[in-house]
Enzyme design. Structure first.
Site, PDB file in Angstrom:
ATOM      1  N   LYS A  68     -62.518  12.348  -5.024  1.00  0.00           N
ATOM      2  CA  LYS A  68     -63.405  12.218  -3.855  1.00  0.00           C
ATOM      3  C   LYS A  68     -63.860  10.777  -3.564  1.00  0.00           C
ATOM      4  O   LYS A  68     -63.969  10.380  -2.414  1.00  0.00           O
ATOM      5  CB  LYS A  68     -64.658  13.085  -4.047  1.00  0.00           C
ATOM      6  CG  LYS A  68     -64.392  14.576  -3.999  1.00  0.00           C
ATOM      7  CD  LYS A  68     -65.702  15.316  -4.191  1.00  0.00           C
ATOM      8  CE  LYS A  68     -65.513  16.813  -4.096  1.00  0.00           C
ATOM      9  NZ  LYS A  68     -66.792  17.519  -4.048  1.00  0.00           N
ATOM     10  N   ASP A 104     -70.275  18.839   2.298  1.00  0.00           N
ATOM     11  CA  ASP A 104     -71.180  19.480   1.325  1.00  0.00           C
ATOM     12  C   ASP A 104     -72.609  19.583   1.855  1.00  0.00           C
ATOM     13  O   ASP A 104     -73.300  20.581   1.593  1.00  0.00           O
ATOM     14  CB  ASP A 104     -71.176  18.718  -0.006  1.00  0.00           C
ATOM     15  CG  ASP A 104     -69.990  19.099  -0.890  1.00  0.00           C
ATOM     16  OD1 ASP A 104     -69.405  20.179  -0.669  1.00  0.00           O
ATOM     17  OD2 ASP A 104     -69.649  18.318  -1.792  1.00  0.00           O
ATOM     18  N   ALA A 130     -79.269  13.804 -10.062  1.00  0.00           N
ATOM     19  CA  ALA A 130     -79.027  12.615  -9.241  1.00  0.00           C
ATOM     20  C   ALA A 130     -77.552  12.249  -9.256  1.00  0.00           C
ATOM     21  O   ALA A 130     -77.185  11.077  -9.194  1.00  0.00           O
ATOM     22  CB  ALA A 130     -79.881  11.453  -9.747  1.00  0.00           C
TER      23      ALA A 130
HETATM   24  P1  NAP Z   1     -72.520  14.924 -11.658  1.00  0.00           P
HETATM   25  O1  NAP Z   1     -72.297  13.871 -10.639  1.00  0.00           O
HETATM   26  O2  NAP Z   1     -71.796  14.849 -12.953  1.00  0.00           O
HETATM   27  O3  NAP Z   1     -74.108  14.985 -11.955  1.00  0.00           O
HETATM   28  C1  NAP Z   1     -74.615  15.865 -12.924  1.00  0.00           C
HETATM   29  C2  NAP Z   1     -76.142  15.852 -12.901  1.00  0.00           C
HETATM   30  O4  NAP Z   1     -76.586  16.851 -13.833  1.00  0.00           O
HETATM   31  C3  NAP Z   1     -76.781  14.533 -13.317  1.00  0.00           C
HETATM   32  O5  NAP Z   1     -77.980  14.350 -12.610  1.00  0.00           O
HETATM   33  C4  NAP Z   1     -77.035  14.767 -14.808  1.00  0.00           C
HETATM   34  O6  NAP Z   1     -78.100  13.992 -15.329  1.00  0.00           O
HETATM   35  C5  NAP Z   1     -77.452  16.225 -14.788  1.00  0.00           C
HETATM   36  N1  NAP Z   1     -77.278  16.900 -16.072  1.00  0.00           N
HETATM   37  C6  NAP Z   1     -76.110  17.275 -16.651  1.00  0.00           C
HETATM   38  N2  NAP Z   1     -76.354  17.886 -17.833  1.00  0.00           N
HETATM   39  C7  NAP Z   1     -77.700  17.881 -17.995  1.00  0.00           C
HETATM   40  C8  NAP Z   1     -78.562  18.349 -19.028  1.00  0.00           C
HETATM   41  N3  NAP Z   1     -78.089  18.958 -20.125  1.00  0.00           N
HETATM   42  N4  NAP Z   1     -79.909  18.189 -18.860  1.00  0.00           N
HETATM   43  C9  NAP Z   1     -80.384  17.601 -17.754  1.00  0.00           C
HETATM   44  N5  NAP Z   1     -79.620  17.117 -16.744  1.00  0.00           N
HETATM   45  C10 NAP Z   1     -78.293  17.259 -16.875  1.00  0.00           C
HETATM   46  O7  NAP Z   1     -72.166  16.370 -11.081  1.00  0.00           O
HETATM   47  P2  NAP Z   1     -72.226  16.846  -9.534  1.00  0.00           P
HETATM   48  O8  NAP Z   1     -70.928  16.561  -8.884  1.00  0.00           O
HETATM   49  O9  NAP Z   1     -73.470  16.299  -8.916  1.00  0.00           O
HETATM   50  O10 NAP Z   1     -72.296  18.447  -9.714  1.00  0.00           O
HETATM   51  C11 NAP Z   1     -73.432  19.079 -10.286  1.00  0.00           C
HETATM   52  C12 NAP Z   1     -73.269  20.594 -10.219  1.00  0.00           C
HETATM   53  O11 NAP Z   1     -73.228  21.043  -8.868  1.00  0.00           O
HETATM   54  C13 NAP Z   1     -71.986  21.123 -10.856  1.00  0.00           C
HETATM   55  O12 NAP Z   1     -72.340  22.256 -11.636  1.00  0.00           O
HETATM   56  C14 NAP Z   1     -71.125  21.527  -9.692  1.00  0.00           C
HETATM   57  O13 NAP Z   1     -70.259  22.608 -10.003  1.00  0.00           O
HETATM   58  C15 NAP Z   1     -72.172  21.972  -8.685  1.00  0.00           C
HETATM   59  N6  NAP Z   1     -71.708  21.861  -7.270  1.00  0.00           N
HETATM   60  C16 NAP Z   1     -71.761  22.976  -6.499  1.00  0.00           C
HETATM   61  C17 NAP Z   1     -71.349  22.897  -5.177  1.00  0.00           C
HETATM   62  C18 NAP Z   1     -71.377  24.133  -4.311  1.00  0.00           C
HETATM   63  O14 NAP Z   1     -70.662  24.172  -3.310  1.00  0.00           O
HETATM   64  N7  NAP Z   1     -72.208  25.108  -4.597  1.00  0.00           N
HETATM   65  C19 NAP Z   1     -70.893  21.681  -4.630  1.00  0.00           C
HETATM   66  C20 NAP Z   1     -70.871  20.552  -5.466  1.00  0.00           C
HETATM   67  C21 NAP Z   1     -71.279  20.651  -6.792  1.00  0.00           C
HETATM   68  P3  NAP Z   1     -77.854  12.489 -15.903  1.00  0.00           P
HETATM   69  O15 NAP Z   1     -77.755  11.586 -14.718  1.00  0.00           O
HETATM   70  O16 NAP Z   1     -79.065  12.236 -16.736  1.00  0.00           O
HETATM   71  O17 NAP Z   1     -76.573  12.552 -16.709  1.00  0.00           O
END
Ligand code: NAP
Length: 279
Positions: A68, A104, A130
Site C-alpha cells: 500500500k 478505508d 496509531a
Molecule cells: P499497524 O499499522 O501495524 O498498527 C498496529 C497498531 O496496534 C499500533 O498502534 C500498535 O501500537 C498497536 N498494537 C499492536 N499490538 C498491540 C498490543 N499488544 N498492545 C497495544 N497496542 C498494540 O496495523 P494497521 O494496519 O493499523 O491495522 C490494525 C488492525 O486493523 C489490524 O487488526 C487490521 O486487520 C485491522 N484493519 C481492519 C480493517 C477493516 O476493514 N475492518 C481495515 C484495516 C485494518 P504501537 O505503535 O505501540 O506498536
C-alpha cells in the site's frame, strides 16, 4: 469477450484476501460480465506489475499488504484520502493515467452510518492505535466534522506523529491517559491489533464511558472482539468491523464495473460464513 472488464487484488501473500468473494458476489448478483482475481506479487516486482496493468487489459484493482505505501509513492495521481492516509488501496485509470485512492476512511464512516446513524454528533472520539488503519479512521472523523479526536497509543511517539499531521482538534496520549479520556467520550474506536484471534486482550476498559457512547472495533476476526463484548455487557451501542471491509469495496467496484454496488445482508452473511470456516 472484448468488453469484459477485469480487476484484481494484489498482495503478498494474497490468498487470505476476502476481496475476490465480495466483488465476485456483486458481479454475479448484477449479472456483470467481468472478473476479479487475486494476484500474488512479491515486493521487488510491484513496479513492473503496475507498468503491465494497461497492457493486460485491467480496469483497476485493489492493493493490500505489503504494497500500500510503495504503490502510493509510485503513483503521480492520488485522491485526497490517499494523500492524508499515506497509502493506496484502490487503483483505476483516468485519462489513460493510473490513479490511486484510499477507500478505508469511506468504509469506516459508511459502516457507522449504516449501524449507528448520527454517530458523528455523539461527542469526542477516542482512537486506540496509531498505525495505518488509525490514519484512515482519523481522516474519516475529521471529514465528518469531529472537533475533539484523542489518539491513544502504546508508543506515544507514533500518536504524536499523527496528532501533528492531522493538526487542530487532534490530541495524542499514552495508554496511561485512557481512563481519563473516556469519561466524556461519545465514540471509542479500536484500531489496534489487540483483540484479534491470536492476540486476545482488551485495548481499553469501556466501563468508564458515558451511557450514550458508541463503541466500534475495526478488527473483525472475531466479529465480537473482547472490547465489543465488554461494551455490550455494559449496555453500550456497538458496531463490529466487518462493515468497514464491505463498504471500503464499494467505490472500487463502481469505478471498474460502472455500477455502485450495495452492501446487503446476503453479502454480509456470505463473508461471515467464510470467516467461520477459515477460523
Ligand atoms: P499497524 O499499522 O501495524 O498498527 C498496529 C497498531 O496496534 C499500533 O498502534 C500498535 O501500537 C498497536 N498494537 C499492536 N499490538 C498491540 C498490543 N499488544 N498492545 C497495544 N497496542 C498494540 O496495523 P494497521 O494496519 O493499523 O491495522 C490494525 C488492525 O486493523 C489490524 O487488526 C487490521 O486487520 C485491522 N484493519 C481492519 C480493517 C477493516 O476493514 N475492518 C481495515 C484495516 C485494518 P504501537 O505503535 O505501540 O506498536
Amino acid at each position: 469477450m472484448a468488453d469484459r472488464k477485469k480487476a484484481f487484488v494484489v498482495g503478498h501473500p494474497v490468498a487470505h484476501s476476502r476481496s475476490p468473494k465480495i466483488h465476485g458476489h456483486w458481479l454475479n448478483s448484477y449479472g456483470i460480465a467481468g472478473s476479479y482475481e487475486a494476484i500474488d506479487v512479491a515486493p521487488g516486482d510491484i513496479s513492473a506489475f503496475l507498468s503491465s496493468l494497461a497492457g493486460n487489459g485491467f480496469s483497476g484493482g485493489n492493493v493490500t499488504i505489503p504494497h500500500k505505501e510503495v504503490v502510493f509513492a509510485a503513483l503521480g495521481r492520488r485522491d485526497e484520502a490517499a494523500e492524508q492516509i499515506g497509502a493506496v488501496n484502490t487503483l483505476w485509470f483516468e485519462d489513460g493515467f493510473l490513479c490511486g485512492g484510499n477507500t478505508d476512511a469511506h468504509g469506516f464512516a459508511a459502516n457507522l452510518d449504516e449501524h449507528a446513524p448520527g454517530w458523528a454528533g455523539n461527542g469526542p472520539a477516542v482512537v486506540l492505535g496509531a498505525g495505518g488503519a488509525a490514519r484512515a479512521v482519523i481522516h474519516a472523523l475529521k471529514e465528518r466534522g469531529l472537533k475533539d479526536i484523542r489518539i491513544v497509543n502504546r508508543t506515544v511517539a507514533r500518536a504524536r506523529e499523527l496528532g501533528d499531521q492531522f493538526g487542530a482538534g487532534v490530541s495524542a496520549h499514552g495508554a496511561d491517559a485512557t481512563a481519563a479520556l473516556l469519561g466524556d467520550a461519545g465514540l471509542l474506536i479500536n484500531t489496534t491489533a489487540l483483540g484479534m484471534h491470536g492476540n486476545e486482550g482488551l485495548p481499553a476498559d469501556p466501563a468508564g464511558l458515558p451511557a450514550h457512547a458508541i463503541v466500534t472495533d475495526i478488527v473483525y476476526v472475531p466479529l465480537e472482539t473482547p472490547l465489543l463484548a465488554a461494551a455490550r455487557q455494559r449496555g453500550l451501542k456497538t458496531v463490529d468491523g466487518l462493515g468497514m471491509l464491505l463498504h471500503q469495496a464499494v467505490p472500487g467496484f463502481e469505478r471498474w464495473f460502472g455500477r455502485r454496488p450495495e452492501v446487503t445482508p446476503e453479502l454480509r452473511a456470505m463473508i461471515v460464513a467464510d470467516l467461520e470456516t477459515s477460523h
